[in-house]
Design a protein around this motif. Structure first.
Motif: not given
Length: 442
Positions: A22-50
């Motif tokens: 949403q910040c990029a859609l709003s016209g800003h320059r965005v960088t995300v720093l993530e400590s993990a080496k990869e986005l692995a399959e951690i956390g299993a399932g997720l329920q997405l509500t409306p």
């Protein structure tokens, strides 16, 4: 001054990625720093509500998530297997009431879909970038910039840092000026992911292939189970009293111990547990409410689990974190945000809009635990009687399962993050109306 900001987001979890989009859609320059080496399959399932899927639809992310399952039913059983509550057409009812779906997925599938969208919008996502130092007093002038140094001794500067580094947030501790560890809730979760090919029993296979949300409520414990990845995978979470040492947050669980917890429960559940060949054991943690999510320099704001972590009992940790990212990014957009001078007021407005809701949802999760974890006795009998009086009927009034409660569900699922800034904008032309000035002073 320019309205464009250099924004640095610490953490590529759901709140951080939602904010980046949403910040990029709003016209800003965005960088995300993530400590993990990869986005692995951690956390299993997720329920997405409306309340979250309407944002994912708006961003063009929803339809790119792998193997989404919309549950057609929502059922609550007591621990012996008696149906206490049941809703058919759960998928259609959610779309009708909230104009957005209720869906189940694997967490990493959502995370990867969000990363793809963020990168399409020009967001830089940097992996293996563990943050070791933050400085909020960079440069001169009234509006200070901030800097972040990673473990590889690379430094990034920004007008705004968004702390989205989750339950074990380093950013939160730096902000508070002290180590601030999460607190135990008294519960832990046995987390299970079953592949369809592991299940031989035809009835259990059918249960996995025909998506539905199922709960079993029992003494000091409850279970939630649902399908994901197109009905080829089953997510089961068993919530029980915490017996892990204080120093241990996650271990591989013992299968016999897990099964012993649920001996005598519904045979459908216990038969399902016989197919499990591995289980993870997670301590469930929370945090005290914070006085503020914003630093004095107004160049740091916390979002998601770093400031309002939740028990998973309403599936709102992820969904409310996505709300956070959306509202923050929208407040940083035209016609609301026109100059960097407005950043302090914008962040205060974000906090005003989001803090009360996030903390109220966190408190509501503890109420759901109470209603699902009753021991056999008069209180449990009264709860079951309330359930059964409305079984097969249109629900009226407060209900022990907030997943279908006609009081709580609309408050959770009907929330429209996109309207928050615009409702205020229509009232106030943002910062020049007495109503907004009163908000800032309160």
């Amino acid at each position: 001054m320019s309205k464009e900001l250099d924004i640095l987001i610490i953490g590529a979890g759901l709140s951080g990625l939602a904010a980046s989009i949403q910040c990029a859609l709003s016209g800003h320059r965005v960088t995300v720093l993530e400590s993990a080496k990869e986005l692995a399959e951690i956390g299993a399932g997720l329920q997405l509500t409306p309340n979250a899927t309407r944002l994912l639809l708006k961003w063009g992310v929803y339809d790119t998530i792998r193997g989404l399952c919309e549950p057609t039913t929502c059922t609550v059983y007591n621990y012996k297997g008696r149906i206490l509550a049941h809703e058919d057409h759960f998928d259609k009812n959610n779309r009708r009431k909230y104009n957005a779906p209720f869906s189940d997925c694997h967490r990493v599938d959502l995370q990867q879909a969000l990363v793809r969208k963020a990168e399409e919008l020009g967001v830089k996502v940097v992996l293996s970038a563990r943050v070791v130092d933050l400085d909020f007093d960079v440069g001169e002038g009234q509006q200070k910039r901030a800097s972040v140094t990673t473990e590889a001794w690379k430094t990034y500067e920004a007008d705004l840092i968004i702390g989205a580094d989750g339950l074990w947030s380093t950013t939160r501790s730096v902000f508070l000026g002290r180590k601030d560890s999460p607190l135990p809730t008294g519960d832990l979760a046995f987390r299970i992911v079953l592949q369809l090919k592991q299940i031989e029993d035809p009835k259990l296979r059918k249960m996995v292939q025909e998506p539905g949300v199922r709960f079993w409520a029992g003494p000091d414990s409850h279970v939630v189970a649902y399908s994901m990845r197109g009905g080829t995978m089953y997510n089961v979470v068993l919530l029980v009293p915490d017996d892990l040492p204080d120093s241990v947050a996650r271990v591989e669980g013992n299968l016999e111990e897990m099964r012993a917890w649920f001996e005598g429960w519904d045979p459908v559940l216990t038969q399902l547990l016989e197919h499990v060949d591995r289980v993870d054991k997670w301590k469930l943690m929370h945090r005290a409410e914070m006085e503020s999510w914003i630093n004095d320099q107004s160049n740091l704001v916390l979002v998601g689990d770093s400031c309002h972590p939740m028990l998973p009992y309403l599936a709102q940790g992820a969904n409310s974190s996505i709300e956070d990212g959306a509202v923050l990014g929208l407040l940083l957009a035209l016609p609301h945000f026109k100059s960097k001078h407005q950043l302090p007021k914008t962040l205060r407005l974000f906090q005003k809009l989001r803090k009360a809701r996030g903390e109220a949802i966190a408190r509501e999760t503890f109420k759901q635990r109470k209603d699902f974890h009753m021991r056999d006795g008069s209180e449990q009998e009264a709860r079951d009687a309330l359930f059964l009086r409305q079984l097969g009927k249109e629900l009226v009034g407060a209900f022990p399962s907030r997943w279908t409660c006609p009081v709580v569900q609309p408050w959770l699922y009907g929330y429209d993050a996109e309207k928050e800034p615009y409702e205020i904008g229509r009232l106030s032309r943002m910062f020049h109306h007495p109503v907004i000035n009163m908000i800032f002073r309160s």
